[in-house]
Design an enzyme around this catalytic site. Sequence first.
Site, short mmCIF file in Angstrom:
data_model
loop_
_atom_site.label_atom_id
_atom_site.label_comp_id
_atom_site.label_asym_id
_atom_site.label_seq_id
_atom_site.Cartn_x
_atom_site.Cartn_y
_atom_site.Cartn_z
CD GLN A 36 -3.08 0.65 0.13
OE1 GLN A 36 -3.13 -0.46 -0.36
NE2 GLN A 36 -3.87 1.65 -0.25
CD GLU A 95 8.04 -25.78 10.70
OE1 GLU A 95 8.17 -25.67 11.93
OE2 GLU A 95 8.98 -25.84 9.90
C1 FAD Z 1 5.34 -24.22 0.95
C2 FAD Z 1 4.96 -25.33 1.87
C3 FAD Z 1 5.95 -26.09 2.49
C4 FAD Z 1 5.60 -27.16 3.33
N1 FAD Z 1 6.61 -27.94 3.86
C5 FAD Z 1 6.26 -29.06 4.56
C6 FAD Z 1 7.27 -29.99 4.98
O1 FAD Z 1 8.49 -29.81 4.75
N2 FAD Z 1 6.87 -31.11 5.64
C7 FAD Z 1 5.55 -31.38 5.91
O2 FAD Z 1 5.28 -32.41 6.53
N3 FAD Z 1 4.57 -30.52 5.51
C8 FAD Z 1 4.89 -29.37 4.86
N4 FAD Z 1 3.91 -28.50 4.42
C9 FAD Z 1 2.49 -28.84 4.69
C10 FAD Z 1 1.85 -27.93 5.72
O3 FAD Z 1 2.36 -28.19 7.00
C11 FAD Z 1 0.34 -28.17 5.60
O4 FAD Z 1 -0.08 -27.58 4.37
C12 FAD Z 1 -0.44 -27.58 6.76
O5 FAD Z 1 -0.16 -28.30 7.95
C13 FAD Z 1 -1.94 -27.61 6.50
O6 FAD Z 1 -2.38 -28.87 6.09
P1 FAD Z 1 -3.30 -28.98 4.78
O7 FAD Z 1 -2.65 -28.23 3.69
O8 FAD Z 1 -3.58 -30.42 4.57
O9 FAD Z 1 -4.62 -28.20 5.14
P2 FAD Z 1 -5.86 -28.80 5.94
O10 FAD Z 1 -5.39 -29.52 7.15
O11 FAD Z 1 -6.75 -29.52 5.00
O12 FAD Z 1 -6.59 -27.47 6.40
C14 FAD Z 1 -7.38 -26.68 5.52
C15 FAD Z 1 -7.96 -25.51 6.32
O13 FAD Z 1 -8.78 -26.00 7.39
C16 FAD Z 1 -8.33 -25.48 8.63
N5 FAD Z 1 -8.51 -26.48 9.69
C17 FAD Z 1 -8.16 -27.79 9.67
N6 FAD Z 1 -8.48 -28.38 10.84
C18 FAD Z 1 -9.02 -27.41 11.62
C19 FAD Z 1 -9.55 -27.37 12.95
N7 FAD Z 1 -9.55 -28.46 13.73
N8 FAD Z 1 -10.03 -26.19 13.42
C20 FAD Z 1 -10.02 -25.10 12.65
N9 FAD Z 1 -9.54 -25.04 11.39
C21 FAD Z 1 -9.04 -26.20 10.88
C22 FAD Z 1 -6.84 -25.17 8.42
O14 FAD Z 1 -6.40 -24.20 9.35
C23 FAD Z 1 -6.87 -24.66 6.99
O15 FAD Z 1 -7.26 -23.30 6.98
C24 FAD Z 1 4.24 -27.43 3.60
C25 FAD Z 1 3.24 -26.64 2.99
C26 FAD Z 1 3.58 -25.62 2.13
C27 FAD Z 1 2.47 -24.84 1.47
#
Ligand code: FAD
Length: 380
Positions: free
Chosen positions: A336, A363
Amino acid sequence: MTVERILPSDEAYELLELTREIAEGELAPRAARYEERGEFPRDVLRTLGQAGLLGLPYPEADGGAGQPYEVYLQVLELLASKWVAIAEAVSVHTLSCFPVAAFGTERQRKSLPDMLGGDLLGAYCLSEPQGGSDAANLATRAVRDGDDYVLNGTKAWITHGGHADFYNIFCRTGGPGAAGISCLLADAATPGLLPQKPERTMGLRSSAPAPIVLEDARVPADRLVGEENGGFRIAMQALDAGRLGIAACAVGLAQAALDHAAAYAKDRTQFGKPIAAFQGVGFMLADMATQISAARALMLAAARLKDAGRPFSTEAAKAKLFATDMAMKVTTDAVQVLGGYGYVSDYPVERYFREAKVLQIVEGTNQIQRMVIARSLTRD
Ligand SMILES: Cc1cc2nc3c(=O)[nH]c(=O)nc-3n(C[C@H](O)[C@H](O)[C@H](O)COP(=O)(O)OP(=O)(O)OC[C@H]3O[C@@H](n4cnc5c(N)ncnc54)[C@H](O)[C@@H]3O)c2cc1C
């Protein structure tokens, strides 16, 4: 802007000075180009390893630098201010060394000097395509067959996937839930451990995560870290500390955005004055600076608890939550302040804005951090 810091030793001041030199000399000139091309800078991680920056919070006896966590986080913060993907890579590598450093057998620990020196790059494989937040429900299976475990499943979003030399794989060896999960340390060369094409990410393109498919991948049973079915505790302990690393990435990134916005506001004139002289802009900069200081203080307070051997998990969740939400807000405001120039890639703030978003997700999403904090408030 120079940040005033009180560090615990002369050695820590020297370490931060060395980090500043490396960040300015090696990271800053390359960040934009590598992000644009989506090229993983393995050589930069080697340079950081040679400078002793990849094993900072681990004991010197294991090949680390024996630094307090509060010093390690400030090193990360400086790296993040020049190239957040590198700071995140250092944070993930540091996290990936934790299982062996804290729970490894004597034999496994023989690799620690190479891990902490950066000759061996690590990956942490917890998330899966069907779930990241509900990690205790993971589906990748490891079945004991003679002297090996045979792994099948898919790990998703693995930072350093395809570049790492060792993979901490959290997999199901027992029944459902957290009590059936183990941690196996797999070499990159394991047949059947198949890194897939990296994801096309919004930011952190130079270190994009990749899925890892496991197809009858045989990992020797002596690569089990900790006890069989005791892996979930290892995964969570690693994340407690790792979340502070993400907070440090957020603070460094936000500081870079503020520094850029403040310099721009000083130079850019409208209505015959530098835009910084308008209260609407000046107050925005003041709020950004205050929020960054608050996030840094929260992060360091949690780190000092960890350094003192006190419980720090809830404070780490607060620091990760606050610092990453702050970085999203500060980088949005930096766009902004630059007006139209904030929206184009000639200036780095649009990249900072894209990079901040992922810090609210990795994480443990910020909703999960709130769950951790809320639980601590109602626990008996
Ligand atoms: C660039 C990048 C690097 C990464 N590096 C690693 C890595 O090195 N190793 C690894 O293991 N993982 C890694 N990840 C994965 C990351 O940790 C996950 O994407 C994250 O934990 C969310 O899981 P998900 O994407 O399956 O989302 P989901 O678990 O499906 O969640 C989707 C949405 O629902 C919400 N949600 C889910 N459960 C609840 C609840 N009980 N209450 C309220 N809200 C909820 C979440 O907050 C989110 O907004 C990486 C991800 C990215 C994008």
